[in-house]
Structure formats: structure tokens, C-alpha cells
Design a protein around this motif. Structure first.
Motif, PDB file in Angstrom:
ATOM      1  N   ASP A   6       0.062   2.390  -7.956  1.00 58.78           N
ATOM      2  CA  ASP A   6       0.128   1.330  -7.230  1.00 58.78           C
ATOM      3  C   ASP A   6       0.025   0.271  -8.189  1.00 58.78           C
ATOM      4  OD1 ASP A   6       0.413   0.149  -4.407  1.00 58.78           O
ATOM      5  OD2 ASP A   6      -1.172  -1.162  -5.602  1.00 58.78           O
ATOM      6  N   ALA A   7      -1.311   0.302  -8.992  1.00 57.63           N
ATOM      7  CA  ALA A   7      -1.439  -0.745  -9.919  1.00 57.63           C
ATOM      8  C   ALA A   7      -0.563  -1.050 -10.899  1.00 57.63           C
ATOM      9  CB  ALA A   7      -2.853  -0.742 -10.262  1.00 57.63           C
ATOM     10  N   ILE A   8      -0.273   0.168 -11.579  1.00 58.12           N
ATOM     11  CA  ILE A   8       0.994   0.374 -12.614  1.00 58.12           C
ATOM     12  C   ILE A   8       2.269  -0.251 -11.925  1.00 58.12           C
ATOM     13  CG2 ILE A   8       2.517   1.779 -14.045  1.00 58.12           C
ATOM     14  CD1 ILE A   8      -0.027   3.857 -14.288  1.00 58.12           C
ATOM     15  N   GLU A  33       9.516  -9.323  -0.891  1.00 61.97           N
ATOM     16  CA  GLU A  33       8.035  -9.698  -0.803  1.00 61.97           C
ATOM     17  C   GLU A  33       7.524  -8.093  -1.370  1.00 61.97           C
ATOM     18  OE1 GLU A  33       6.267  -9.583   3.169  1.00 61.97           O
ATOM     19  OE2 GLU A  33       8.204  -8.993   4.067  1.00 61.97           O
ATOM     20  N   SER A  34       6.336  -8.065  -1.470  1.00 61.01           N
ATOM     21  CA  SER A  34       5.762  -6.745  -2.041  1.00 61.01           C
ATOM     22  C   SER A  34       5.510  -5.968  -1.015  1.00 61.01           C
ATOM     23  CB  SER A  34       4.457  -6.896  -2.718  1.00 61.01           C
ATOM     24  OG  SER A  34       3.523  -7.488  -1.869  1.00 61.01           O
ATOM     25  N   TYR A  35       5.458  -4.500  -1.283  1.00 60.54           N
ATOM     26  CA  TYR A  35       5.336  -3.403  -0.279  1.00 60.54           C
ATOM     27  C   TYR A  35       3.535  -2.802  -0.818  1.00 60.54           C
ATOM     28  CZ  TYR A  35      10.105  -3.712   0.337  1.00 60.54           C
ATOM     29  OH  TYR A  35      11.413  -4.063   0.531  1.00 60.54           O
ATOM     30  N   CYS A  36       3.314  -1.922  -0.019  1.00 63.26           N
ATOM     31  CA  CYS A  36       1.931  -1.235  -0.164  1.00 63.26           C
ATOM     32  C   CYS A  36       2.283   0.055   0.158  1.00 63.26           C
ATOM     33  CB  CYS A  36       0.935  -2.033   0.444  1.00 63.26           C
ATOM     34  SG  CYS A  36       1.119  -1.572   2.175  1.00 63.26           S
ATOM     35  N   ILE A  37       1.235   0.999  -0.375  1.00 66.77           N
ATOM     36  CA  ILE A  37       1.066   2.247   0.163  1.00 66.77           C
ATOM     37  C   ILE A  37      -0.382   2.496   0.772  1.00 66.77           C
ATOM     38  CG2 ILE A  37       0.653   4.697  -0.664  1.00 66.77           C
ATOM     39  CD1 ILE A  37       1.974   4.019  -3.103  1.00 66.77           C
ATOM     40  N   ARG A  68      -6.663  -0.891   1.517  1.00 62.84           N
ATOM     41  CA  ARG A  68      -6.781  -1.850   2.710  1.00 62.84           C
ATOM     42  C   ARG A  68      -6.378  -3.283   2.493  1.00 62.84           C
ATOM     43  NH1 ARG A  68     -12.437   0.615   4.470  1.00 62.84           N
ATOM     44  NH2 ARG A  68     -11.631   2.626   5.190  1.00 62.84           N
ATOM     45  N   GLY A  69      -6.964  -3.679   1.194  1.00 60.59           N
ATOM     46  CA  GLY A  69      -6.537  -5.040   0.894  1.00 60.59           C
ATOM     47  C   GLY A  69      -5.176  -5.477   0.824  1.00 60.59           C
ATOM     48  N   LEU A  70      -4.399  -4.188   0.096  1.00 60.52           N
ATOM     49  CA  LEU A  70      -3.069  -4.727  -0.269  1.00 60.52           C
ATOM     50  C   LEU A  70      -2.254  -4.580   1.073  1.00 60.52           C
ATOM     51  CD1 LEU A  70      -2.787  -2.760  -3.501  1.00 60.52           C
ATOM     52  CD2 LEU A  70      -2.565  -5.168  -3.170  1.00 60.52           C
ATOM     53  N   SER A  71      -2.795  -3.767   2.103  1.00 59.07           N
ATOM     54  CA  SER A  71      -1.964  -3.728   3.223  1.00 59.07           C
ATOM     55  C   SER A  71      -1.851  -4.876   4.000  1.00 59.07           C
ATOM     56  CB  SER A  71      -2.479  -2.254   4.201  1.00 59.07           C
ATOM     57  OG  SER A  71      -3.747  -2.733   4.561  1.00 59.07           O
ATOM     58  N   LYS A  72      -2.524  -5.790   3.816  1.00 58.65           N
ATOM     59  CA  LYS A  72      -2.537  -6.939   4.758  1.00 58.65           C
ATOM     60  C   LYS A  72      -1.826  -8.223   3.850  1.00 58.65           C
ATOM     61  CE  LYS A  72      -4.710  -5.310   8.387  1.00 58.65           C
ATOM     62  NZ  LYS A  72      -3.802  -5.323   9.758  1.00 58.65           N
ATOM     63  N   ARG A  73      -1.166  -9.092   4.530  1.00 64.85           N
ATOM     64  CA  ARG A  73      -1.012 -10.358   3.831  1.00 64.85           C
ATOM     65  C   ARG A  73      -1.871 -11.365   4.019  1.00 64.85           C
ATOM     66  NH1 ARG A  73       4.111  -9.606   7.411  1.00 64.85           N
ATOM     67  NH2 ARG A  73       5.590  -8.616   5.889  1.00 64.85           N
ATOM     68  N   SER A  77      -1.012 -10.721   8.758  1.00 68.66           N
ATOM     69  CA  SER A  77      -0.248  -9.503   9.203  1.00 68.66           C
ATOM     70  C   SER A  77      -0.081  -8.334   8.306  1.00 68.66           C
ATOM     71  CB  SER A  77       1.191 -10.330   9.516  1.00 68.66           C
ATOM     72  OG  SER A  77       1.377 -10.768   8.336  1.00 68.66           O
ATOM     73  N   ASP A  78       0.450  -7.097   8.887  1.00 71.22           N
ATOM     74  CA  ASP A  78       0.665  -6.005   7.991  1.00 71.22           C
ATOM     75  C   ASP A  78       1.852  -6.318   7.076  1.00 71.22           C
ATOM     76  OD1 ASP A  78      -1.565  -4.776   9.227  1.00 71.22           O
ATOM     77  OD2 ASP A  78      -0.105  -3.904  10.801  1.00 71.22           O
ATOM     78  N   ARG A  79       1.460  -5.847   5.814  1.00 69.16           N
ATOM     79  CA  ARG A  79       2.534  -5.736   4.856  1.00 69.16           C
ATOM     80  C   ARG A  79       3.378  -4.538   5.113  1.00 69.16           C
ATOM     81  NH1 ARG A  79       2.277  -8.606   0.184  1.00 69.16           N
ATOM     82  NH2 ARG A  79       0.014  -8.936   0.423  1.00 69.16           N
ATOM     83  N   LYS A  80       4.751  -4.583   4.639  1.00 71.77           N
ATOM     84  CA  LYS A  80       5.601  -3.236   4.773  1.00 71.77           C
ATOM     85  C   LYS A  80       5.227  -2.307   3.792  1.00 71.77           C
ATOM     86  CE  LYS A  80       9.528  -5.756   6.368  1.00 71.77           C
ATOM     87  NZ  LYS A  80      10.881  -6.354   6.028  1.00 71.77           N
ATOM     88  N   SER A  81       4.800  -1.084   4.314  1.00 69.06           N
ATOM     89  CA  SER A  81       4.329   0.139   3.573  1.00 69.06           C
ATOM     90  C   SER A  81       5.460   1.015   3.367  1.00 69.06           C
ATOM     91  CB  SER A  81       3.069   0.975   4.329  1.00 69.06           C
ATOM     92  OG  SER A  81       3.476   1.056   5.526  1.00 69.06           O
TER      93      SER A  81
END
Length: 134
Positions: A6-8, A33-37, A68-73, A77-81
Motif C-alpha cells: 500500500d505504501a509503495i 480520490e485515493s483507495y485503501c485496502i 484503519r487510518g487509511l480507511s477513513k477520510r 466517512s469511509d474511503r472506497k476500498s
């Protein structure tokens, strides 16, 4: 491994940035917008792992905190995963949106008419490699 990957993907390469990394990180031109795992089942499984080494306990906490930090905007609200295959084996809305954006940028054929089933099948065939386009 998921946190490292994810970081890469969030770092924009200076020589030849990949279309996937640009869309995934939200650095692509246009209204993206960014996504997350998400941590998924690792979140509940990690709580019950008998880890006694303080370094490993700290690493587990950092990985879960990172995900968890990346999963929230910023607004909460929840970021698209993407790639949430522990909850369902079919592509979710984040997978479909990412594949659609990549298909547009890379000029890959997309299903027409763009029904939910057609988009899910298209995304699944690209993710699994069955399609062979990417």
C-alpha cells in the motif's frame, strides 16, 4: 506485506509512474480520490494471536493502525476500498470504480451497456487475469 505494498503504491514514481499507482493513490489527474485496502479479517484474527515478542506486538499495532487510518477520510466517512475478498468473492464498488478508471485511461474495452453485472464480470476478469488485457 499489504501495508508495504500500500505504501509503495501511494508514492508517485518520478520516471514512469504506473496508471494503477496514480489512481490508487488519488494522484491521477481529474476528479479522483485515493483507495485503501482494509484490514478485514486480519483485524479480528490479529487480536487473538499469541504474540509475546514486544517488537512483533508493536508491528501488529502499527499495521492495524495504518490500515484503519487509511480507511477513513478526513471528514470521518469511509474511503472506497479494494480487494475485500474476505467479505465477498465478487468485486465491490471500489474495485469496479478503479477498474473502470483504469480501463478509460488505458483504452481497454469496457462493457456496454454498463450494467452492474457486466461491470462486476469485467472487473473480476481483469483482476484475476482471465481477460489478459493487463
Amino acid at each position: 506485506a499489504a501495508c508495504v505494498a500500500d505504501a509503495i503504491c501511494r508514492v508517485k514514481a518520478v520516471d514512469d509512474p504506473s496508471a494503477f499507482a496514480l489512481h490508487y493513490s488519488g494522484l491521477c489527474e481529474g476528479p479522483t480520490e485515493s483507495y485503501c485496502i482494509q484490514a478485514g479479517s486480519f483485524d479480528s484474527l490479529a487480536a487473538n494471536l499469541p504474540i509475546y515478542d514486544p517488537t512483533m506486538v508493536s508491528l501488529r499495532f502499527r499495521c492495524l493502525d495504518y490500515m484503519r487510518g487509511l480507511s477513513k477520510r478526513l471528514d470521518g466517512s469511509d474511503r472506497k476500498s479494494i480487494f475485500n475478498f474476505d467479505t465477498s468473492l465478487t468485486p465491490n464498488n471500489g474495485d469496479i470504480e478503479l477498474i473502470t478508471n483504469l480501463s478509460i485511461q488505458l483504452a481497454l474495452p469496457r462493457p456496454y451497456p454498463a450494467t452492474k453485472d457486466a461491470l462486476e464480470n469485467h472487473a473480476a476478469s481483469l483482476i484475476t487475469g482471465k481477460n489478459g488485457s493487463i
